[in-house]
Write an enzyme that holds these catalytic residues in place. Structure first.
Site, PDB file in Angstrom:
ATOM      1  N   TYR A  31       0.829  -1.222   0.000  1.00  0.00           N
ATOM      2  CA  TYR A  31       0.000   0.000   0.000  1.00  0.00           C
ATOM      3  C   TYR A  31       0.866   1.277   0.000  1.00  0.00           C
ATOM      4  CZ  TYR A  31      -3.147   3.422   2.306  1.00  0.00           C
ATOM      5  OH  TYR A  31      -3.863   4.526   2.670  1.00  0.00           O
ATOM      6  N   ILE A  32       1.679   1.450   1.011  1.00  0.00           N
ATOM      7  CA  ILE A  32       2.465   2.690   1.088  1.00  0.00           C
ATOM      8  C   ILE A  32       3.614   2.637   0.077  1.00  0.00           C
ATOM      9  CG2 ILE A  32       3.743   4.253   2.634  1.00  0.00           C
ATOM     10  CD1 ILE A  32       2.172   2.877   4.960  1.00  0.00           C
TER      11      ILE A  32
ATOM     12  N   ILE B   5     -17.423  -0.931  16.260  1.00  0.00           N
ATOM     13  CA  ILE B   5     -16.672   0.129  16.954  1.00  0.00           C
ATOM     14  C   ILE B   5     -16.045  -0.508  18.191  1.00  0.00           C
ATOM     15  CG2 ILE B   5     -16.843   2.311  18.209  1.00  0.00           C
ATOM     16  CD1 ILE B   5     -19.007   3.206  16.344  1.00  0.00           C
TER      17      ILE B   5
ATOM     18  N   TYR C 224       5.050  -6.742  16.738  1.00  0.00           N
ATOM     19  CA  TYR C 224       5.178  -5.925  15.528  1.00  0.00           C
ATOM     20  C   TYR C 224       5.957  -4.635  15.823  1.00  0.00           C
ATOM     21  CZ  TYR C 224       3.935  -2.392  12.116  1.00  0.00           C
ATOM     22  OH  TYR C 224       4.006  -1.359  11.223  1.00  0.00           O
TER      23      TYR C 224
ATOM     24  N   LEU D 233       5.311 -10.413  -2.926  1.00  0.00           N
ATOM     25  CA  LEU D 233       3.893 -10.489  -3.322  1.00  0.00           C
ATOM     26  C   LEU D 233       3.046 -11.351  -2.385  1.00  0.00           C
ATOM     27  CD1 LEU D 233       4.028 -10.549  -7.254  1.00  0.00           C
ATOM     28  CD2 LEU D 233       3.687  -8.598  -5.718  1.00  0.00           C
TER      29      LEU D 233
ATOM     30  N   ASP E 148      -5.260  -1.000  22.380  1.00  0.00           N
ATOM     31  CA  ASP E 148      -5.606   0.261  21.704  1.00  0.00           C
ATOM     32  C   ASP E 148      -5.577   1.428  22.700  1.00  0.00           C
ATOM     33  OD1 ASP E 148      -5.992  -0.149  19.025  1.00  0.00           O
ATOM     34  OD2 ASP E 148      -8.153  -0.508  19.179  1.00  0.00           O
TER      35      ASP E 148
ATOM     36  N   ASP F 104      12.333 -12.212  -1.940  1.00  0.00           N
ATOM     37  CA  ASP F 104      11.969 -12.271  -0.530  1.00  0.00           C
ATOM     38  C   ASP F 104      13.230 -11.979   0.288  1.00  0.00           C
ATOM     39  OD1 ASP F 104       9.575 -14.053   1.167  1.00  0.00           O
ATOM     40  OD2 ASP F 104      11.460 -13.501   2.154  1.00  0.00           O
TER      41      ASP F 104
ATOM     42  N   GLY G 127       1.548  -7.916  -1.155  1.00  0.00           N
ATOM     43  CA  GLY G 127       1.562  -6.860  -2.170  1.00  0.00           C
ATOM     44  C   GLY G 127       0.800  -7.267  -3.424  1.00  0.00           C
TER      45      GLY G 127
HETATM   46  N1  UDP Z   1     -11.295   0.422  14.803  1.00  0.00           N
HETATM   47  C1  UDP Z   1     -12.626   0.121  15.036  1.00  0.00           C
HETATM   48  N2  UDP Z   1     -13.208  -0.850  14.271  1.00  0.00           N
HETATM   49  C2  UDP Z   1     -12.546  -1.516  13.299  1.00  0.00           C
HETATM   50  C3  UDP Z   1     -11.183  -1.199  13.048  1.00  0.00           C
HETATM   51  C4  UDP Z   1     -10.592  -0.218  13.825  1.00  0.00           C
HETATM   52  O1  UDP Z   1     -13.265   0.700  15.923  1.00  0.00           O
HETATM   53  O2  UDP Z   1     -13.123  -2.400  12.666  1.00  0.00           O
HETATM   54  C5  UDP Z   1     -10.640   1.478  15.600  1.00  0.00           C
HETATM   55  C6  UDP Z   1      -9.449   0.988  16.397  1.00  0.00           C
HETATM   56  O3  UDP Z   1      -9.857   0.547  17.675  1.00  0.00           O
HETATM   57  C7  UDP Z   1      -8.578   2.246  16.447  1.00  0.00           C
HETATM   58  C8  UDP Z   1      -8.901   2.980  15.160  1.00  0.00           C
HETATM   59  O4  UDP Z   1     -10.136   2.431  14.688  1.00  0.00           O
HETATM   60  O5  UDP Z   1      -8.974   3.062  17.517  1.00  0.00           O
HETATM   61  C9  UDP Z   1      -7.863   2.796  14.082  1.00  0.00           C
HETATM   62  O6  UDP Z   1      -7.593   1.414  13.943  1.00  0.00           O
HETATM   63  P1  UDP Z   1      -6.749   0.825  12.760  1.00  0.00           P
HETATM   64  O7  UDP Z   1      -6.754  -0.675  12.906  1.00  0.00           O
HETATM   65  O8  UDP Z   1      -7.223   1.376  11.462  1.00  0.00           O
HETATM   66  O9  UDP Z   1      -5.278   1.391  12.986  1.00  0.00           O
HETATM   67  P2  UDP Z   1      -4.319   1.329  14.275  1.00  0.00           P
HETATM   68  O10 UDP Z   1      -4.562   2.618  15.015  1.00  0.00           O
HETATM   69  O11 UDP Z   1      -4.667   0.118  15.068  1.00  0.00           O
HETATM   70  O12 UDP Z   1      -2.967   1.272  13.682  1.00  0.00           O
END
Ligand code: UDP
Length: 323
Positions: free
Chosen positions: A12-13, A207, A141, A34, A283, A51, A37
């Site tokens: 992607y990036i 959410i 990660y 790939l 999170d 790779d 990708g």
């Molecule tokens: N999120 C969510 N529902 C989803 C995917 C993500 O509520 O199906 C929320 C997640 O909890 C975070 C934000 O969206 O607060 C961004 O998540 P994402 O996975 O896109 O990126 P991250 O911040 O984890 O790198």
């Protein structure tokens, strides 16, 4: 500096960066395994299936092309999977990078721009997060990315490696002309999943937590357009002779999950079906960047500041995907 090896350039990036570099006069050689990708995302004929764990295929690249600098995107990047299968992540991300560095150094290539991440900071102690924020990644990660940053610092002292690690916040959006875009399988990122929920009747957006200590209860992130990220790589390549180290790349603006949903609904003119779910482990409530260093050192400025403009490019891609 014209011949740039872009490892992971079908992702992607990576693919957006290749497009940006080519537009700005660089000759890109793309190497990608790939696994995640897409060949269709590679907008140059200089493509090599390789790779990082295959040392011979790496050495072949350096034997066949004269490389001035490397941009390194090749990594596995699913946080949850990295917890379940850390071996996969340490092997691919860390061992793979060491192989790449070995191949570079044995061919006297000493310039690298690396895709690091705000995940190296771990749980934020303050926001906006600047580059001096403590780094305590909370998943394998993020740890792989931090280890690589640290390897670069040692290689700089010992071998004169020139390196810039760009710590991305949340990459988002797609090429404005719609020829390449975001396509992950599985998709875990918020914006593509919101758009999927809007498009597909059978899918609703989960959410992950609406009880955070934020203004609307949902998590706040810093969504940075992929073309602004691409530009940061281009500028970083040009700064390797004068600066080595780590630089945040984000807009500096926090946007909540609910704000993303509302913006996507406005753009599409449709409703996003939602389900409230438990928090996703690991999170943090709020993550957004201080981007002062990128502005100062790279002379970089994000063009996409309004989240609506970012989501518009993602929506345009979503309704007319090429892969
Ligand atoms: N999120 C969510 N529902 C989803 C995917 C993500 O509520 O199906 C929320 C997640 O909890 C975070 C934000 O969206 O607060 C961004 O998540 P994402 O996975 O896109 O990126 P991250 O911040 O984890 O790198």
């Amino acid at each position: 500096m014209n011949n740039i090896l872009v490892v992971g350039g079908a992702g992607y990036i990576g693919s957006h960066t290749v497009k940006y570099l080519m537009k700005n006069g660089c000759n890109c050689i793309v190497a990608d395994n790939l696994i995640y990708g897409h060949k269709e995302a590679v907008l140059t004929d200089n493509f090599i299936l390789a790779d990082l764990l295959d040392i011979d295929s790496l050495l072949n690249i350096f034997n066949n092309f004269s490389i001035d600098a490397v941009i390194h995107f090749a990594a596995f990047a699913y946080v949850g999977e990295s917890v379940i299968n850390p071996q996969k992540y340490y092997n691919n991300n860390v061992v793979g990078t060491i192989n790449l560095l070995n191949a570079m150094l044995s061919n006297d290539v000493k310039k690298i721009v690396f895709s690091s991440t705000c995940a190296t900071y771990g749980e934020p102690k303050y926001t906006p997060i600047d580059e001096n924020h403590p780094q305590n990644p909370i998943n394998p990660y993020g740890k792989t990315k931090l280890m690589i940053e640290q390897i670069f610092a040692d290689y700089e002292k010992a071998y004169g490696l020139k390196h810039i690690s760009l710590r991305y916040f949340n990459a988002a959006g797609c090429s404005a002309d719609g020829d390449i875009g975001e396509s992950h399988d599985p998709e875990t990122h918020l914006i593509p999943l919101v758009l999927k929920a809007i498009k597909e009747e059978s899918y609703s957006l989960k959410i992950f937590g609406a009880d955070y200590d934020t203004f609307d209860g949902t998590c706040i992130r810093d969504y940075i357009h992929v073309d602004d990220l691409a530009q940061a790589h281009y500028l970083a390549l040009k700064r390797l002779d004068i600066y080595n180290g780590c630089i945040n790349v984000g807009t500096g603006i926090g946007v909540s999950v609910k704000e993303i949903i509302h913006a996507a609904e406005k753009i599409s003119g449709k409703t996003c079906p939602i389900e409230y779910c438990a928090r996703r482990p690991g999170d943090p409530a709020k993550l957004y960047a201080s981007n002062d260093k990128a502005k100062k050192i790279l002379n970089w400025e994000p063009k996409y500041i309004d989240i609506k403009n970012i989501i518009q490019t993602a929506w345009d891609w979503e309704i007319n995907r090429k892969f």
